[in-house]
Every structure is written in structure tokens, then in C-alpha cells.
Design an enzyme around this catalytic site. Structure first.
Site, PDB file in Angstrom:
ATOM      1  N   ASN A 185       0.847  -1.195   0.000  1.00 50.16           N
ATOM      2  CA  ASN A 185       0.000   0.000   0.000  1.00 50.16           C
ATOM      3  C   ASN A 185       0.882   1.243   0.000  1.00 50.16           C
ATOM      4  OD1 ASN A 185       0.412   0.967   2.833  1.00 50.16           O
ATOM      5  ND2 ASN A 185      -0.425  -1.056   3.284  1.00 50.16           N
TER       6      ASN A 185
ATOM      7  N   ASP B 114      -5.093  -8.927  13.454  1.00 52.66           N
ATOM      8  CA  ASP B 114      -5.176  -7.503  13.789  1.00 52.66           C
ATOM      9  C   ASP B 114      -4.218  -7.245  14.954  1.00 52.66           C
ATOM     10  OD1 ASP B 114      -5.969  -4.955  14.826  1.00 52.66           O
ATOM     11  OD2 ASP B 114      -7.795  -5.150  13.644  1.00 52.66           O
TER      12      ASP B 114
ATOM     13  N   LYS C 161     -14.157   1.541  15.864  1.00 55.76           N
ATOM     14  CA  LYS C 161     -12.875   0.823  15.990  1.00 55.76           C
ATOM     15  C   LYS C 161     -12.317   0.913  17.407  1.00 55.76           C
ATOM     16  CE  LYS C 161     -11.693   0.957  11.207  1.00 55.76           C
ATOM     17  NZ  LYS C 161     -10.923   1.480  10.105  1.00 55.76           N
TER      18      LYS C 161
ATOM     19  N   LYS D 139     -11.840  -2.735  18.823  1.00 55.58           N
ATOM     20  CA  LYS D 139     -10.463  -3.197  19.008  1.00 55.58           C
ATOM     21  C   LYS D 139      -9.993  -3.013  20.445  1.00 55.58           C
ATOM     22  CE  LYS D 139      -9.163  -2.168  14.223  1.00 55.58           C
ATOM     23  NZ  LYS D 139      -8.027  -2.490  13.340  1.00 55.58           N
TER      24      LYS D 139
HETATM   25  O1  C5P Z   1      -9.245  -1.607  10.851  1.00 57.13           O
HETATM   26  P1  C5P Z   1      -8.198  -0.679  10.328  1.00 57.13           P
HETATM   27  O2  C5P Z   1      -7.162  -1.349   9.476  1.00 57.13           O
HETATM   28  O3  C5P Z   1      -8.714   0.585   9.743  1.00 57.13           O
HETATM   29  O4  C5P Z   1      -7.469  -0.205  11.680  1.00 57.13           O
HETATM   30  C1  C5P Z   1      -6.394   0.642  11.649  1.00 57.13           C
HETATM   31  C2  C5P Z   1      -5.593   0.494  12.909  1.00 57.13           C
HETATM   32  O5  C5P Z   1      -5.391  -0.892  13.207  1.00 57.13           O
HETATM   33  C3  C5P Z   1      -4.206   1.068  12.769  1.00 57.13           C
HETATM   34  O6  C5P Z   1      -3.784   1.514  14.038  1.00 57.13           O
HETATM   35  C4  C5P Z   1      -3.389  -0.128  12.275  1.00 57.13           C
HETATM   36  O7  C5P Z   1      -2.015   0.014  12.573  1.00 57.13           O
HETATM   37  C5  C5P Z   1      -4.018  -1.253  13.068  1.00 57.13           C
HETATM   38  N1  C5P Z   1      -4.012  -2.564  12.401  1.00 57.13           N
HETATM   39  C6  C5P Z   1      -3.246  -3.590  12.925  1.00 57.13           C
HETATM   40  N2  C5P Z   1      -3.256  -4.820  12.337  1.00 57.13           N
HETATM   41  C7  C5P Z   1      -4.004  -5.046  11.240  1.00 57.13           C
HETATM   42  C8  C5P Z   1      -4.796  -4.001  10.697  1.00 57.13           C
HETATM   43  C9  C5P Z   1      -4.754  -2.776  11.290  1.00 57.13           C
HETATM   44  O8  C5P Z   1      -2.554  -3.373  13.924  1.00 57.13           O
HETATM   45  N3  C5P Z   1      -3.988  -6.248  10.680  1.00 57.13           N
END
Ligand code: C5P
Length: 419
Positions: free
Chosen positions: A228, A324, A355, A359
């Protein structure tokens, strides 16, 4: 009692902050007078810009007496323009509040019209915009108004929900102006940190901070990968700010083209799985984890050997979800103070709050992304949310935002320890 109060000098929550209040034409305009009083009571400097309709409900003299300044209502008022031009006034504002915001005003803001002084000021200002709608319930619930509100929220504008109750028109439903005290609270929350709340070199002294930064690369074979556009700038800026705040800092970094911040220990990784392993290893002894990395949500289910040759047909990829990382860290016991980041294309507040909860984060810093915004650019705006509050940082350079964010984290961390 603080020393200042003992000396007779009362410090308000908005001391010296500059609020531009736009008042639109609705019966709730009379409550805007109380709002001016309350804002000034908290120490804010308030300037009022009224629509022509607003001045049919409340006279210029009222707002002038309460704000201590001339009320602005005419784009073509030469005398007022000579004292402070409208662009100057737009720049002067640290926050623009429209209360009450009528259906017509919302529609004009949503479409970027600038056909009178208040709408011109809003278009010329980079300050956060807080809209406090008040109107008849049918007007509020009308699909046109709701579409305008959704459009404004998607652009990062904060639009308060009106209160439900008896309306001036005799109907019952949503459309009443929220209490001025609540509006003052939101103004305070949306303002960037004041001089007394800013960064200093000892904010995180003795603390260990782990920052994840940059993108991850998910290999398809030994040459190709899915990636990305994250540049790592925000993560490296956060790491540098934490270091300057006195912390011992480790960055777990995906592949980026930036030099490592001096004084920060960098652990280089490529994939999300490698990032997870390094982060879990480092956070065991950490006080704060800031997940700035743009972790790939999926990885190819299989990694081919070598570099498979192109074939005439298409290619079907099977992707499996990555763990995650930030949610896993937030679920540890004991765990550090956990800050997530979120890049969203619309309705920042709803996505961020979701989130934060889902999370299990302590704080989340969101920013809107789209053409020329967020990724791979120097400037950004962060909207930060936690269980009991929010604040908007910027717009500004990522380095300046990182310092404000680190100051905010340090404050919340100190508060959490005090409890
Ligand atoms: O759900 P999303 O990807 O938008 O969430 C973003 C947050 O979650 C950021 O802080 C990113 O670093 C973290 N993240 C993570 N592991 C993942 C996906 C996102 O730590 N697999």
C-alpha cells in the site's frame, strides 16, 4: 483552588481561545446570545457573524453587547472590512461554530456556497467547524437535510444531533438546539491543545514507547508483493516526537524510504506476520503502543517459489486475513496504553468510535483520506477520540501533529495512572 484563583484571576476552560460564532435565522437564535455569554464566561474571545435571517430574531445590539465586538453580517460593509477583512476574520478563528445552523445554512455549507458573509467566512477558514442544527422536526428529518448532514460529516465536519422535545412551532420531535453548556463542551473538545497543554521534553521521561510504522508487503512470490501507499512519515514523526518527549522508543517498521530517526531503535520487517511477532515481542515491556502502520488486511494464501511466468489467462489470488496486531496488543493483560490510527474515506467519527470499541483501544487518531489527503503528503489533520472525549489536531505538518498527539497521549496516560 489554584494559585491564579487565589490571586483573583479566574482561568476559564477556553482562556484566550478565538471562537467565530455564526448565527442563522431560526427561533433558537435567541439561545445563541446565551451561548456567547457562556463562551466568554470560559474566557473565549467571541466574534459573531449573523445571517440576515438571524438579525430578524435577535438584534445586533444584543450580540454586540455580549461579545464586546461589532457584529458582522454584511460582506459589503466597508467600515467593518477596513477594521478586519473577512479573510482576516476567517484566519483569526481557531474554531467556527454555527449555532443555530438552519436547514438552509446546512445546505449552503454542504454545497460550498458563499453568497453572504457567514458562508464566505466558513469557506475561507481552515479551522474546525462545529454545526449545531436547530429547526422544525420535519425540516430536520427531510431527506435533503439528512443528505446534507451526511455529506458534511463525510467531509470531517462535526454536526451535533439536535435535542428531542417540544418545539417552538408546537410540534414534538428532534430539532431543538442542544443546551449551550453542552455546545461549550464540544467547542473545548474540538479545539487544538492550548499553549499550556503542549509538548515538553520530559512528558514521557522514563517511558517505553513502541511505534509501528509504514506499510507491510505481502509476498505473492519471491519478487512480487501486495502493498500500500503508506510512506511511514506519520509513524516516524510519532516516534521522533516520543523520543523528544523523553521516551525510549522502538519503531517496528515496514519497508519505507525514510532514514531512521536518530536515537530510535528500528526493527525492520516486511510482512504483517513479521510485524506482529516483532510488536508482540517489544510491547511486553512497553508503556505505550502506537499503531501507525498501514498493515495489509489480507495476505496471499500461498507464496509461490521463484518468479512464476506470466500466462495467457488471468490470475486468481486467494487471500487470507492477517491478524489484527493492535487489537491483539489491546487484549494483553497487562497491556500498554494503546493508540490506533484510522484512515477513512468518510464519516470519520462513526468509524473511529466503532474501531475504538471493537479493538479495545485507549485512543484512536483518525484522518480522512482521498485525493491529496492523508497518504504520502506532508500535511494532515487528525481527529482523536477516546472514551470520554475528542480533539482535532491540525491541519498541520505531520511533525507538529505528532508532537500534539504525543502530548495528548502523555496526558491521558498520566490521568489513567492517577485513577
Ligand atoms: O481496521 P483498520 O485497518 O482501519 O485499523 C487501523 C488500525 O489498526 C491502525 O492503528 C493499524 O495500525 C491497526 N491494524 C493492525 N493490524 C491489522 C490491521 C490494522 O494493527 N492487521
Amino acid at each position: 483552588m489554584t494559585a491564579d484563583e487565589e490571586c483573583g484571576e479566574r482561568r476559564g476552560r477556553l482562556d484566550g481561545r478565538r471562537v467565530l460564532l455564526v448565527v442563522a435565522g431560526g427561533i433558537a437564535a435567541y439561545k445563541a446570545a446565551e451561548l456567547v455569554r457562556k463562551l466568554r464566561g470560559e474566557g473565549a474571545e467571541v466574534r459573531v457573524a449573523a445571517t440576515a435571517g438571524a438579525l430578524r430574531f435577535v438584534g445586533v445590539a444584543t450580540f454586540q453587547a455580549l461579545s464586546g465586538h461589532r457584529v458582522r453580517h454584511d460582506l459589503w460593509d466597508e467600515e467593518a472590512e477596513a477594521a478586519m477583512g473577512h479573510i482576516e476574520l476567517a484566519r483569526w478563528a481557531e474554531i467556527v461554530v454555527a449555532a443555530p445552523a438552519s436547514a438552509h445554512l446546512l445546505a449552503r455549507f454542504a454545497h460550498g456556497l458563499a453568497d453572504d458573509l457567514p458562508t464566505t467566512l466558513v469557506l475561507a477558514s481552515e479551522a474546525p467547524l462545529l454545526l449545531v442544527p436547530a429547526m422544525n422536526r420535519v425540516m430536520w428529518l427531510h431527506p435533503a437535510t439528512q443528505a446534507n448532514v451526511a455529506h458534511l460529516r463525510a467531509r470531517g465536519v462535526t454536526v451535533l444531533e439536535p435535542d428531542v422535545g417540544e418545539q417552538a412551532c408546537g410540534e414534538h420531535g428532534p430539532g431543538r438546539l442542544p443546551e449551550p453548556a453542552l455546545i461549550v463542551e464540544r467547542v473545548q473538545a474540538l479545539l487544538a491543545p492550548g499553549p499550556g497543554e503542549r509538548f515538553s521534553a520530559d512528558l514521557l521521561a522514563g517511558r517505553r514507547v513502541v511505534v509501528s510504522a509504514g506499510p507491510t508487503r505481502e509476498p505473492l512470490d519471491e519478487v512480487r508483493y501486495i502493498g500500500n501507499r503508506s510512506s511511514g512519515r506519520m509513524g516516524y514523526a510519532v516516534a521522533t516526537a516520543a523520543l523528544r518527549a523523553g521516551a525510549e522508543v522502538v519503531v517496528v517498521s515496514g519497508p519505507v524510504g525514510l532514514p531512521p530517526p536518530e536515537g530510535v531503535r528500528v526493527r525492520r520487517v516486511e510482512t504483517a506476520l513479521e510485524m506482529r511477532e516483532a510488536v508482540l515481542d517489544e510491547v511486553r515491556a512497553a508503556d505505550v503502543f502506537m499503531a501507525v502502520a498501514a498493515v495489509a488486511d489480507y495476505r496471499p494464501a500461498r507464496r509461490a517459489a521463484g518468479k512464476p511466468a506470466k500466462t495467457a489467462g488471468g490470475l486468481r489470488l486467494e487471500l487470507v486475513p492477517n491478524p489484527d496486531i493492535v487489537a491483539e496488543v489491546a487484549a494483553l493483560d497487562p497491556r500498554p496504553f494503546v493508540v490506533g490510527f484510522a484512515a477513512e474515506a468518510d464519516d470519520l467519527e462513526a468509524h473511529c468510535r466503532n474501531k475504538l470499541e471493537r479493538k479495545g483501544l485507549d485512543m484512536i487518531a483518525g484522518n480522512l483520506v482521498g485525493p491529496g489527503r492523508g497518504f504520502d503528503v506532508e500535511d494532515n489533520t487528525l481527529h482523536v477520540f477516546w472514551a470520554g472525549g475528542e480533539v482535532r489536531l491540525g491541519p498541520g505538518a505531520k511533525t507538529a501533529l505528532a508532537r500534539d498527539l504525543v502530548a495528548l497521549v502523555a496526558r491521558r496516560l498520566a490521568e489513567r495512572r492517577r485513577r
